[in-house]
Design an enzyme around this catalytic site. Sequence first.
Site, PDB file in Angstrom:
ATOM      1  CG  ASN A  11      89.707 129.438  60.623  1.00  0.00           C
ATOM      2  OD1 ASN A  11      90.277 130.396  60.097  1.00  0.00           O
ATOM      3  ND2 ASN A  11      90.356 128.453  61.219  1.00  0.00           N
ATOM      4  CD1 TRP A  12      86.147 132.940  56.120  1.00  0.00           C
ATOM      5  CD2 TRP A  12      86.936 134.698  54.975  1.00  0.00           C
ATOM      6  NE1 TRP A  12      85.078 133.747  55.818  1.00  0.00           N
ATOM      7  CE2 TRP A  12      85.529 134.843  55.120  1.00  0.00           C
ATOM      8  CE3 TRP A  12      87.646 135.693  54.290  1.00  0.00           C
ATOM      9  CZ2 TRP A  12      84.834 135.935  54.595  1.00  0.00           C
ATOM     10  CZ3 TRP A  12      86.952 136.789  53.776  1.00  0.00           C
ATOM     11  CH2 TRP A  12      85.560 136.897  53.925  1.00  0.00           C
ATOM     12  CE  LYS A  13      90.978 125.871  58.583  1.00  0.00           C
ATOM     13  NZ  LYS A  13      91.217 124.421  58.570  1.00  0.00           N
ATOM     14  CG  HIS A  96      92.995 126.350  63.926  1.00  0.00           C
ATOM     15  ND1 HIS A  96      93.689 125.424  63.174  1.00  0.00           N
ATOM     16  CD2 HIS A  96      91.697 126.257  63.542  1.00  0.00           C
ATOM     17  CE1 HIS A  96      92.825 124.813  62.366  1.00  0.00           C
ATOM     18  NE2 HIS A  96      91.619 125.300  62.563  1.00  0.00           N
ATOM     19  CD  GLU A  98      94.611 124.589  59.754  1.00  0.00           C
ATOM     20  OE1 GLU A  98      94.386 125.808  59.583  1.00  0.00           O
ATOM     21  OE2 GLU A  98      93.842 123.686  59.346  1.00  0.00           O
ATOM     22  CD  GLU A 166      88.556 123.602  64.445  1.00  0.00           C
ATOM     23  OE1 GLU A 166      87.696 123.929  63.625  1.00  0.00           O
ATOM     24  OE2 GLU A 166      89.738 123.970  64.366  1.00  0.00           O
ATOM     25  N   GLY A 172      89.583 119.370  57.173  1.00  0.00           N
ATOM     26  CA  GLY A 172      89.878 119.381  55.741  1.00  0.00           C
ATOM     27  C   GLY A 172      89.965 118.001  55.108  1.00  0.00           C
ATOM     28  CB  SER A 212      85.009 117.430  57.534  1.00  0.00           C
ATOM     29  OG  SER A 212      86.362 117.326  57.121  1.00  0.00           O
ATOM     30  N   GLY A 234      86.659 125.070  55.136  1.00  0.00           N
ATOM     31  CA  GLY A 234      86.368 125.038  53.705  1.00  0.00           C
ATOM     32  C   GLY A 234      84.964 125.504  53.330  1.00  0.00           C
TER      33      GLY A 234
HETATM   34  P1  13P Z   1      87.355 122.369  57.584  1.00  0.00           P
HETATM   35  O1  13P Z   1      85.936 122.794  57.824  1.00  0.00           O
HETATM   36  O2  13P Z   1      87.912 122.816  56.279  1.00  0.00           O
HETATM   37  O3  13P Z   1      87.546 120.901  57.871  1.00  0.00           O
HETATM   38  O4  13P Z   1      88.242 123.157  58.685  1.00  0.00           O
HETATM   39  C1  13P Z   1      87.856 123.122  59.995  1.00  0.00           C
HETATM   40  C2  13P Z   1      88.685 124.089  60.745  1.00  0.00           C
HETATM   41  O5  13P Z   1      89.864 123.871  60.957  1.00  0.00           O
HETATM   42  C3  13P Z   1      88.038 125.330  61.204  1.00  0.00           C
HETATM   43  O6  13P Z   1      88.840 126.027  62.084  1.00  0.00           O
END
Ligand code: 13P
Length: 250
Positions: A11-13, A96, A98, A166, A172, A212, A234
């Site tokens: 997930n590149w966000k 998600h 976020e 998650e 993160g 993470s 990440g």
């Molecule tokens: P990280 O791997 O950066 O913690 O993010 C996880 C995430 O939210 C994937 O959707």
Amino acid sequence: MAERTTLIAGNWKMNASGEMAVTLIDGLVAWPGKDGVEMLVCPPFPYLGPVGALISESDIKLGAQTCHANASGAHTGDVAAEMLADLGCSYVIVGHSERRADHGETDADVCAKAEAALRAGLTAIVCVGETEAERDAGKTLDIVGSQVANSVPEGATAENLVVAYEPVWAIGTGRTPTSDEVQEVHAAIRAGLASRFGDATANGVRLLYGGSMKPSNAQELLALADVDGGLIGGASLKAEDFTAIADAAP
Ligand code: 13P
């Protein structure tokens, strides 16, 4: 137990540029692959077309990070699941944390988006997870159970549904739950799916862990009985790290 293909999803966000996408995909297409492992990249909307072209000769799958519930209409700035399918996506992430936090998406919204994904022939990756306060209060299984119950649509099958656990506090932050904690939640998610859809479907649905995940912890997490892959933020932005995670799959 059903054989489940491991899904390693990036997930590149809201991270990428045209140049960065080319470098990253160059590294991913050079990965020789691994039996039983499926690799997926979910770039931001503007890069879906270009990334789709770059991976077209490879086995890497394309996915998006959200979609609208409707197939078309007056929804400025939104993107329909049908458009994603048209662009070559086979997956879409919905719900998600976020999106739930930044855009106020409720379980009902997430369910409608997942339904749209199914309608368009996509596999929905439905995200769930507790906050740190919820975990500290001992509510993790209740929260996650109710998110799954209310975010997963009726038409879900082993083929069109993936659930990603998650924990919000692990995203993160470099922190992760213990392996026992991850397995406990994943087993509970599968049990919840079994009570609603039956054992055969529940045993076929892939359950991803996200938060993470990195090369140094991937092997332990991916070895857990009910962890069928990772949803990686990440560490999905560096080809070396993302392929190392894929290589860590059992
Ligand atoms: P990280 O791997 O950066 O913690 O993010 C996880 C995430 O939210 C994937 O959707």
